[in-house]
Design a protein around this motif. Structure first.
Motif, short mmCIF file in Angstrom:
data_model
loop_
_atom_site.label_atom_id
_atom_site.label_comp_id
_atom_site.label_asym_id
_atom_site.label_seq_id
_atom_site.Cartn_x
_atom_site.Cartn_y
_atom_site.Cartn_z
N VAL A 90 17.42 47.09 5.07
CA VAL A 90 16.97 47.82 6.26
C VAL A 90 18.00 48.91 6.55
O VAL A 90 19.14 48.62 6.94
N ASN A 91 17.61 50.16 6.32
CA ASN A 91 18.48 51.31 6.62
C ASN A 91 18.24 51.70 8.08
O ASN A 91 17.35 52.47 8.41
N ASN A 92 19.07 51.12 8.95
CA ASN A 92 18.86 51.30 10.39
C ASN A 92 19.99 52.05 11.08
O ASN A 92 19.76 52.75 12.06
N ALA A 93 21.22 51.91 10.57
CA ALA A 93 22.39 52.46 11.27
C ALA A 93 22.22 53.96 11.52
O ALA A 93 21.72 54.69 10.67
N GLY A 94 22.61 54.39 12.71
CA GLY A 94 22.51 55.81 13.01
C GLY A 94 23.06 56.10 14.39
O GLY A 94 23.64 55.25 15.05
N PHE A 95 22.88 57.34 14.82
CA PHE A 95 23.25 57.72 16.18
C PHE A 95 22.28 58.81 16.61
O PHE A 95 21.64 59.46 15.78
N ALA A 136 12.04 44.69 -1.03
CA ALA A 136 11.44 45.67 -0.12
C ALA A 136 12.51 46.34 0.71
O ALA A 136 13.57 45.76 0.99
N ILE A 137 12.21 47.58 1.11
CA ILE A 137 13.13 48.38 1.93
C ILE A 137 12.36 48.90 3.14
O ILE A 137 11.19 49.31 3.02
N VAL A 138 13.00 48.89 4.30
CA VAL A 138 12.46 49.59 5.47
C VAL A 138 13.51 50.58 5.96
O VAL A 138 14.67 50.21 6.20
N ASN A 139 13.12 51.84 6.07
CA ASN A 139 13.96 52.89 6.63
C ASN A 139 13.55 53.11 8.08
O ASN A 139 12.36 53.27 8.37
N VAL A 182 8.64 50.25 -0.31
CA VAL A 182 9.48 51.02 0.62
C VAL A 182 8.59 51.62 1.71
O VAL A 182 7.63 52.34 1.40
N ASN A 183 8.91 51.32 2.95
CA ASN A 183 8.18 51.87 4.10
C ASN A 183 9.18 52.34 5.15
O ASN A 183 10.36 51.98 5.12
N SER A 184 8.68 53.14 6.08
CA SER A 184 9.52 53.50 7.23
C SER A 184 8.81 53.14 8.52
O SER A 184 7.57 53.07 8.56
N VAL A 185 9.59 52.89 9.55
CA VAL A 185 9.05 52.72 10.90
C VAL A 185 9.58 53.85 11.75
O VAL A 185 10.71 54.32 11.56
N ALA A 186 8.77 54.30 12.69
CA ALA A 186 9.14 55.41 13.57
C ALA A 186 9.07 54.92 15.02
O ALA A 186 8.02 55.02 15.66
N PRO A 187 10.17 54.38 15.53
CA PRO A 187 10.16 53.94 16.93
C PRO A 187 10.06 55.13 17.87
O PRO A 187 10.49 56.25 17.55
#
Length: 252
Positions: A90-95, A136-139, A182-187
């Motif tokens: 899960v590629n989640n880290a950010g600012f 599996a990967i989620v960005n 591989v999928n992405s979620v857009a909160p």
């Protein structure tokens, strides 16, 4: 036991994703930047429910540290789970930071790029040999990169998140021979510590955002964390190369 690597799991969406994955029986390697105590809270929450988690430091804006991080992951997998691969990333880290177009400095733009796009790109590349076939990967992207979430002041941030959505589709294409989805979620607007704890500092924005949301409230971390866990799990086995907006109908 399946094992996930979740970046930026000391609070917010990453913390929720780590806990939700653990509830589904997945071991978790979670990363933190400055907030070590939050990461240890996440580990404690997981262990209290009988799960297994390890917290490792990682600055996703410093790609030169990724090879050493990979060695830490290898050690954690071996010592805690007696494995040499993991299953989910899960590629989640950010600012986040609001900055009008004309006020955005090259320094801020470069930081957005390093943390939000270059980081996930090269971290995934670095960890890919350890990711098991069929994984599996989620960005974690953002609806600021979509028509529904277009708001002034996010040109730099959203440009990188839009790039991450495109990258998601290319990863899905290139990793598919190994059965990796591989999928992405857009909160949308979510009550997290993002943007320097903006919701706590400016509580007056919450009713404004809730009024713009069809379901009548701002998002909570678990609203997104549960979707991430579902996409990674068996329920998501036939879903790849998708971007899923998780925003309660923002600007609907």
């Amino acid at each position: 036991m399946r094992v996930a690597v979740v970046t930026g799991a000391s609070s917010g969406i990453g913390q929720s994703a780590a806990i939700q994955l653990a509830k589904r029986g997945t071991g978790v390697i979670l990363t933190y930047g400055a907030n070590q105590s939050g990461a240890l809270d996440t580990v404690a929450s997981i262990e209290k429910e009988g799960g297994t988690a390890v917290a490792l430091p990682l600055d996703v804006g410093r790609s030169e540290t990724f090879p050493a991080f990979r060695e830490s992951v290898v050690a954690a997998l071996r010592d805690t789970w007696q494995r040499d691969t993991f299953d989910f990333l899960v590629n989640n880290a950010g600012f986040a930071q609001m900055s009008m177009f004309e006020d955005t400095t090259e320094e801020l733009f470069d930081r957005f790029f390093r943390v939000l796009l270059k980081g996930p790109y090269f971290l995934t590349q670095t960890l890919l040999p350890l990711l098991a076939d069929g994984g599996a990967i989620v960005n974690v992207a953002s609806n600021s990169a979509m028509d529904s979430g277009l708001e002034p002041g996010y040109s730099g941030y959203a440009t990188m998140k839009g790039g991450l959505m495109v990258l998601t589709r290319y990863m899905a294409k290139e990793f598919s021979p190994r059965g990796i989805r591989v999928n992405s979620v857009a909160p949308g607007s979510t009550r997290t510590r993002l943007a320097d704890n903006a919701f706590e500092r400016f509580p007056e924005v919450i009713p404004v955002l809730a009024a713009k949301t069809a379901l009548g409230r701002v998002g909570e971390p678990d609203d997104i964390g549960m979707v991430i866990a579902t996409l990674l799990g068996e329920e998501g086995r036939w879903i790849t190369a998708q971007n899923i907006e998780v925003a309660g109908g923002y600007n609907l």
